[in-house]
Design a protein around this motif. Structure first.
Motif, PDB file in Angstrom:
ATOM      1  N   SER A 144     -18.861  -4.876  62.412  1.00  0.00           N
ATOM      2  CA  SER A 144     -18.749  -4.909  60.875  1.00  0.00           C
ATOM      3  C   SER A 144     -17.837  -6.062  61.265  1.00  0.00           C
ATOM      4  O   SER A 144     -16.693  -5.716  62.027  1.00  0.00           O
ATOM      5  CB  SER A 144     -18.554  -3.646  59.788  1.00  0.00           C
ATOM      6  N   PRO A 145     -17.501  -6.999  60.896  1.00  0.00           N
ATOM      7  CA  PRO A 145     -16.388  -8.664  60.612  1.00  0.00           C
ATOM      8  C   PRO A 145     -15.239  -8.140  60.186  1.00  0.00           C
ATOM      9  O   PRO A 145     -14.442  -8.333  59.882  1.00  0.00           O
ATOM     10  CB  PRO A 145     -17.216  -9.437  61.057  1.00  0.00           C
ATOM     11  N   SER A 146     -15.440  -6.624  59.051  1.00  0.00           N
ATOM     12  CA  SER A 146     -14.263  -6.895  58.588  1.00  0.00           C
ATOM     13  C   SER A 146     -15.090  -7.600  57.141  1.00  0.00           C
ATOM     14  O   SER A 146     -16.320  -8.280  57.307  1.00  0.00           O
ATOM     15  CB  SER A 146     -13.298  -6.825  58.454  1.00  0.00           C
ATOM     16  N   PRO A 147     -14.299  -7.499  55.462  1.00  0.00           N
ATOM     17  CA  PRO A 147     -14.982  -8.782  54.623  1.00  0.00           C
ATOM     18  C   PRO A 147     -14.250  -9.736  55.276  1.00  0.00           C
ATOM     19  O   PRO A 147     -14.029  -9.854  53.838  1.00  0.00           O
ATOM     20  CB  PRO A 147     -14.104  -7.597  53.551  1.00  0.00           C
ATOM     21  N   ILE A 148     -14.623 -10.270  55.820  1.00  0.00           N
ATOM     22  CA  ILE A 148     -14.491 -12.349  56.097  1.00  0.00           C
ATOM     23  C   ILE A 148     -15.640 -12.787  55.275  1.00  0.00           C
ATOM     24  O   ILE A 148     -16.434 -11.901  55.750  1.00  0.00           O
ATOM     25  CB  ILE A 148     -14.340 -12.053  56.938  1.00  0.00           C
ATOM     26  N   PRO A 149     -15.407 -13.393  55.231  1.00  0.00           N
ATOM     27  CA  PRO A 149     -16.662 -14.185  54.326  1.00  0.00           C
ATOM     28  C   PRO A 149     -17.793 -14.474  55.585  1.00  0.00           C
ATOM     29  O   PRO A 149     -16.853 -14.979  56.660  1.00  0.00           O
ATOM     30  CB  PRO A 149     -16.120 -15.566  53.967  1.00  0.00           C
ATOM     31  N   ALA A 150     -18.125 -15.167  55.282  1.00  0.00           N
ATOM     32  CA  ALA A 150     -19.604 -15.098  56.377  1.00  0.00           C
ATOM     33  C   ALA A 150     -19.840 -16.867  56.748  1.00  0.00           C
ATOM     34  O   ALA A 150     -19.547 -16.467  57.902  1.00  0.00           O
ATOM     35  CB  ALA A 150     -21.186 -14.881  56.258  1.00  0.00           C
ATOM     36  N   PHE A 151     -18.299 -17.604  56.102  1.00  0.00           N
ATOM     37  CA  PHE A 151     -18.104 -18.621  56.766  1.00  0.00           C
ATOM     38  C   PHE A 151     -17.410 -18.634  57.469  1.00  0.00           C
ATOM     39  O   PHE A 151     -17.342 -19.551  58.995  1.00  0.00           O
ATOM     40  CB  PHE A 151     -17.359 -19.018  56.009  1.00  0.00           C
TER      41      PHE A 151
END
Lengths: 280, 255
Positions: free
Chosen positions: A181-188
């Motif tokens: 999980s990239p943590s809740p960063i935007p897909a951007f």
């Protein structure tokens, strides 16, 4: 008066977290359990990120703390002042000047370098948790590299929204082996993680897990062959600095629904505004 | 007919109960084998053991599918998982527990394809739509959540989600038990048609002798963890030799 140890945590705790971090760096993307401590703020406010930062910070570091891209939001200000009191290090808002950047929900627009560490605050480290609620079963999937189930979520996204579009926390493969999980960063922001020169550390305080992506590690966003990954960005221009490439926040201006877009990364935006004022 | 699955001398003990007592059986390609017996006779344990969901204390299971014989006990976990999700299928009694109720019907059918490496959304969706037609749910319901499906529809969806990879061998654990009688008939009819159409071998556990008679080529009867009688279904049900089988057959209500 008894004072706190440098960076709040005692040295033994910092050493145990550093040991876990070394493991995390050795197996990119792999979740490492660690003895998460009670911190003087509630779970969900960045206890994992703070413990990671406290374990790696030194007296000569310059710290930047951002929340949703901004340096001046409650969470960011509180954490920055905490470290100011507990370590005496310089706090900066300039991405380029910082040696450690603790972040919630964003990666700065300014490209990071080999001399920087970025620390992510992570609410839920397990990318499979909605699909495989039992943690031991999810761990077996990680051990076997058996990740087909994750695509069920992507399938549902396309079915409902027409594209691979988790707006945030879009799952990634690290080093072509570990689902993360990239943590809740935007897909951007996902593409910025790929082969990033800076060391990326992730801390989840409540879940007692941390993980890492070493510099120059491949990070690939999951997608389908006929629906390639699409880093979402609002189709607009920043009202303040005129950027057409940065990640934007939408601000509703009045009851008539007038809206404006501004850069989510406040440092990037103000740097561009300053540059404009000088040049014309 | 060539043998597809062979089990010899299976034993399984739960504390002081023999759940499986020296059980041996074979299933041939394209054959439907029914396992009947009362509650606690060991039929579900047998099915779970054959399907590799649990291990036996003793005995061996050999699968003659694919390119070479596989000894189930010697396979590593990933090999077994691959076998279970490509060449095998398992249909549970409770479809609600087996399916994802918060994922669309198409997603449920597609999961097995995606677990096997399918990465083209359009292909997955088309296959799912075809299977929804096949099990008489209808492709127009592909984006609906199974949460709103009836019991019979859920079971048919589970059948589609299992057969979508065209397995060679399907294990069924009381697939119609929780259903209304009229719905049972329809699901059984569907199973019979699909199984014959796809040439898939089936091991079906049931306590309903009617199900065995309708579907099965051969039937084995279990009591106390052991197989007490086995043979062609008609032979076992019309001319039972073992006292326990005679009791089972005579206790079916006349229709």
């Amino acid at each position: 008066m008894i004072s706190y140890n440098f960076a709040y945590l005692d040295e033994q705790t910092k050493r145990s977290i550093r040991r876990a971090l070394l493991k995390a760096v050795a197996v990119p993307g792999w979740q490492i359990p660690f003895g998460s401590r009670e911190m003087p703020l509630p779970y969900g406010w960045g206890t994992g990120g703070i413990q990671v930062t406290a374990s790696v910070i030194g007296e000569t570091d310059r710290l930047k703390v951002i929340d949703q891209g901004a340096d001046d939001t409650t969470n960011a200000v509180a954490i920055a002042s905490f470290f100011k009191r507990m370590t005496g290090v310089d706090i900066t808002t300039r991405t380029a000047d910082a040696t450690i950047i603790q972040t919630r929900h964003r990666i700065p627009e300014h490209p990071l370098t080999e001399n920087q560490i970025i620390v992510y605050q992570v609410p839920q480290p397990e990318p499979l948790w909605r699909l495989i609620p039992e943690r031991p079963v999810a761990m077996r999937a990680h051990a076997l590299g058996d990740y087909g189930t994750m695509y069920v979520k992507l399938y549902e996204d396309i079915t409902r929204f027409g594209r691979v579009a988790s707006a945030y926390e879009h799952p990634v493969m690290v080093g072509d082996r570990v689902l993360m999980s990239p943590s809740p960063i935007p897909a951007f922001d996902n593409p910025k993680m790929d082969r990033m020169p800076a060391l990326q550390l992730f801390g989840a305080g409540r879940e007692r897990r941390l993980y890492a992506v070493p510099p120059y590690t491949s990070v690939r966003s999951l997608d389908f062959s006929d629906h390639p990954f699409h880093p979402g960005r609002a189709d607009g221009t920043c009202t303040l600095c005129g950027s057409t490439t940065s990640y934007l926040d939408e601000i509703i201006m009045d009851d008539q629904g007038t809206r404006r877009f501004v850069c989510s990364d406040t440092d990037y935006c103000s740097e561009r505004q300053d540059a404009k004022e000088v040049t014309p | 007919m060539s043998i597809l699955l062979q089990a010899t001398g299976l034993n399984k003990r739960f504390q002081n109960i023999d759940a499986l007592d020296n059980v041996s059986l074979t299933v041939s390609r394209r054959e439907i084998l029914a396992v009947v017996g009362e509650s606690g006779s060991g039929k579900s344990t047998l099915l779970a053991t054959l399907a590799g969901l649990q291990t036996a204390d003793a005995g061996r299971i050999t699968y003659y599918g694919g390119d070479r014989p596989w000894d189930i006990g010697d396979m590593d976990e990933m090999q077994l998982r691959r076998l279970q999700r490509t060449q095998w299928g398992f249909i549970h009694q409770n479809a609600r527990a087996a399916l994802r109720l918060d994922v669309s019907a198409g997603g449920n059918i597609g999961e097995r394809l995606m677990m096997n490496g399918a990465r083209n959304y359009g292909d997955i969706r088309e296959t799912a739509a075809r299977w929804l037609d096949e099990v008489e749910i209808g492709r127009e319901r592909i984006d609906e959540m199974p949460l709103n499906f009836s019991g019979g529809m859920l079971q048919r969806l589970q059948i589609a989600a299992t057969l979508v990879t065209s397995p060679e061998l399907v294990f069924m654990d009381e697939p119609t038990t929780g259903l209304d009688v009229s719905v049972q008939a329809r699901v059984l009819d569907l199973i019979r048609n699909l199984v014959h159409k796809l040439d898939v071998a089936t091991i079906i556990v049931t306590h309903d002798l009617g199900v065995a008679r309708l579907l099965a080529d051969r039937t084995v009867v279990m009591q106390g963890g052991a197989i007490v009688e086995h043979g062609l279904t008609d032979q076992v049900l019309d001319d039972p030799q073992h006292p326990y089988t005679q009791l089972l057959v005579s206790s079916v209500l006349p229709s």
